[in-house]
Design a protein around this motif. Structure first.
Motif, mmCIF file in Angstrom:
data_model
loop_
_atom_site.group_PDB
_atom_site.id
_atom_site.type_symbol
_atom_site.label_atom_id
_atom_site.label_comp_id
_atom_site.label_asym_id
_atom_site.label_seq_id
_atom_site.Cartn_x
_atom_site.Cartn_y
_atom_site.Cartn_z
ATOM 1 N N VAL A 206 -3.597 -18.775 -10.357
ATOM 2 C CA VAL A 206 -3.657 -20.161 -9.873
ATOM 3 C C VAL A 206 -4.535 -21.008 -10.790
ATOM 4 O O VAL A 206 -4.167 -22.134 -11.167
ATOM 5 C CB VAL A 206 -4.181 -20.200 -8.425
ATOM 6 N N LEU A 207 -5.697 -20.493 -11.170
ATOM 7 C CA LEU A 207 -6.607 -21.241 -12.041
ATOM 8 C C LEU A 207 -6.014 -21.429 -13.439
ATOM 9 O O LEU A 207 -6.183 -22.491 -14.048
ATOM 10 C CB LEU A 207 -7.959 -20.528 -12.124
ATOM 11 N N ARG A 210 -3.468 -24.105 -13.118
ATOM 12 C CA ARG A 210 -4.145 -25.401 -12.973
ATOM 13 C C ARG A 210 -4.610 -25.926 -14.332
ATOM 14 O O ARG A 210 -4.441 -27.107 -14.653
ATOM 15 C CB ARG A 210 -5.336 -25.266 -12.038
ATOM 16 N N ASP A 211 -5.201 -25.048 -15.143
ATOM 17 C CA ASP A 211 -5.672 -25.465 -16.462
ATOM 18 C C ASP A 211 -4.510 -25.922 -17.345
ATOM 19 O O ASP A 211 -4.638 -26.889 -18.100
ATOM 20 C CB ASP A 211 -6.426 -24.322 -17.134
ATOM 21 N N LEU A 213 -1.756 -27.288 -16.313
ATOM 22 C CA LEU A 213 -1.328 -28.590 -15.808
ATOM 23 C C LEU A 213 -2.281 -29.685 -16.268
ATOM 24 O O LEU A 213 -1.850 -30.777 -16.645
ATOM 25 C CB LEU A 213 -1.243 -28.561 -14.284
ATOM 26 N N ARG A 214 -3.571 -29.406 -16.232
ATOM 27 C CA ARG A 214 -4.547 -30.405 -16.664
ATOM 28 C C ARG A 214 -4.443 -30.694 -18.155
ATOM 29 O O ARG A 214 -4.583 -31.835 -18.586
ATOM 30 C CB ARG A 214 -5.959 -29.932 -16.312
ATOM 31 N N ASP A 256 -1.532 -34.019 -13.042
ATOM 32 C CA ASP A 256 -2.863 -33.992 -12.419
ATOM 33 C C ASP A 256 -2.751 -33.877 -10.905
ATOM 34 O O ASP A 256 -3.518 -33.143 -10.264
ATOM 35 C CB ASP A 256 -3.643 -35.254 -12.783
ATOM 36 N N ALA A 259 -1.715 -30.359 -10.050
ATOM 37 C CA ALA A 259 -2.851 -29.454 -10.237
ATOM 38 C C ALA A 259 -3.813 -29.545 -9.057
ATOM 39 O O ALA A 259 -4.295 -28.523 -8.546
ATOM 40 C CB ALA A 259 -3.573 -29.782 -11.538
ATOM 41 N N PHE A 260 -4.100 -30.773 -8.606
ATOM 42 C CA PHE A 260 -4.981 -30.958 -7.448
ATOM 43 C C PHE A 260 -4.384 -30.324 -6.197
ATOM 44 O O PHE A 260 -5.071 -29.619 -5.446
ATOM 45 C CB PHE A 260 -5.224 -32.451 -7.219
ATOM 46 N N LEU A 262 -2.192 -27.945 -6.051
ATOM 47 C CA LEU A 262 -2.134 -26.492 -6.210
ATOM 48 C C LEU A 262 -3.447 -25.842 -5.800
ATOM 49 O O LEU A 262 -3.455 -24.848 -5.062
ATOM 50 C CB LEU A 262 -1.804 -26.151 -7.663
ATOM 51 N N ILE A 263 -4.569 -26.393 -6.283
ATOM 52 C CA ILE A 263 -5.878 -25.845 -5.907
ATOM 53 C C ILE A 263 -6.125 -26.026 -4.416
ATOM 54 O O ILE A 263 -6.645 -25.119 -3.742
ATOM 55 C CB ILE A 263 -6.988 -26.526 -6.723
ATOM 56 N N TRP A 266 -4.255 -23.356 -2.610
ATOM 57 C CA TRP A 266 -4.907 -22.050 -2.725
ATOM 58 C C TRP A 266 -6.126 -21.955 -1.801
ATOM 59 O O TRP A 266 -6.318 -20.944 -1.115
ATOM 60 C CB TRP A 266 -5.316 -21.808 -4.170
#
Length: 288
Positions: A206-207, A210-211, A213-214, A256, A259-260, A262-263, A266
């Motif tokens: 997941v992380l 996320r990275d 995507l950012r 962005d 990504a937000f 997604l976190i 989780w």
């Protein structure tokens, strides 16, 4: 990820001549024109066989914007013991050799790139999976991580409103999730993917996503990647192809926001699973 241009093998040239578009002064085979031609032929074929099969099953064809046509088959209960329906996606493809295919991509909008084709490398993916199975622990959890992440994506999508719901599904497509998993696995060590570390590895995935995507970057696993294990046996033209960023088609604010979310999904995973897996939140399947 590949652009089909003029200069096809001889056996495809008669077919390609009527489906080309001019882009930047060059002739390209249009995936949109091929797809529309393919859908028209599907409708005519369906009309020819539906009457013959009406005693055995009901057949229908559905086509949603941005998705390939889907053939729905519903067996008649008095013909088979198990009343199980099937939905089969039908995608026109052009063989490149070495078990590689160009697949026609449904346009996402009126301004979509008519000459953009997808690359199907299923055989190469299977080789990579076989290699990972040999190298990773017998109780490796990498496939479970992918299944769980897909499930969380689908459940979260049940609670999102349009147009973000569609953006969420396109950005976090199954191919993007699979590519992120493979990329993370190849960074090693594979011993860390033992099943007892399932939660830790799922969080890492997941992380990592996320990275990506950012940073707005997730590179195609096979195009222009010369660092894959030799067991995958990529053709030379794939290794030497220009690298392709799978996230290049999406703008920064959308990535962005995904990504937000997604976190957030989780962090709230237990709540998301309890809430959106209940029957009242599940969306009904499309009627054939």
């Amino acid at each position: 990820g590949l652009r089909a241009r003029a200069g096809w093998p001889r056996r495809y040239r008669p077919f390609a001549e009527g489906f080309c578009v001019e882009l930047q002064g060059r002739s390209h085979l249009s995936s949109g024109l091929v797809l529309r031609w393919f859908q028209g032929h599907l409708q005519r074929c369906l009309g020819a066989v539906r009457y013959r099969l009406q005693e055995r099953c009901r057949i229908s064809l559905s086509a949603c914007p941005g998705r390939p046509p889907t053939l729905h088959i519903l067996p008649c209960s008095d013909y088979v013991c198990c009343h199980i329906s099937m939905a089969v996606r039908l995608i026109p493809a052009i063989p490149l050799g070495d078990a590689l295919y160009l697949t026609a991509l449904p346009p996402e909008g009126a301004q979509g790139p008519e000459a953009l084709w997808g690359l199907n490398a299923s055989r190469q993916e299977q080789r990579l999976l076989s290699w990972l199975k040999e190298q990773a622990p017998a109780s490796s959890c990498h496939l479970k991580c992918l299944q769980i992440l897909k499930g969380l994506r689908d459940l979260r999508g049940q609670g999102l409103e349009e147009p973000f719901c569609s953006q969420w599904g396109r950005v976090l497509s199954s191919y993007v999730l699979k590519t992120a998993l493979f990329s993370l696995l190849l960074q090693g060590p594979l011993e860390a993917w033992d099943e007892r570390f399932l939660v830790e590895r799922l969080e890492d995935l997941v992380l990592y996503l996320r990275d990506c995507l950012r940073k707005q970057v997730l590179m195609h696993l096979f195009l222009g990647n010369a660092s894959l294990p030799e067991a995958v046996a990529l053709p030379r033209f794939l290794k030497e192809a220009a690298p392709v960023n799978l996230l290049a088609a999406f703008d920064g604010p959308t990535l962005d926001l995904v990504a937000f979310q997604l976190i957030n999904t989780w962090i709230q995973a237990p709540h998301v699973i309890r809430m959106y897996s209940s029957p009242r939140y599940l969306r009904p399947l499309p009627t054939p």
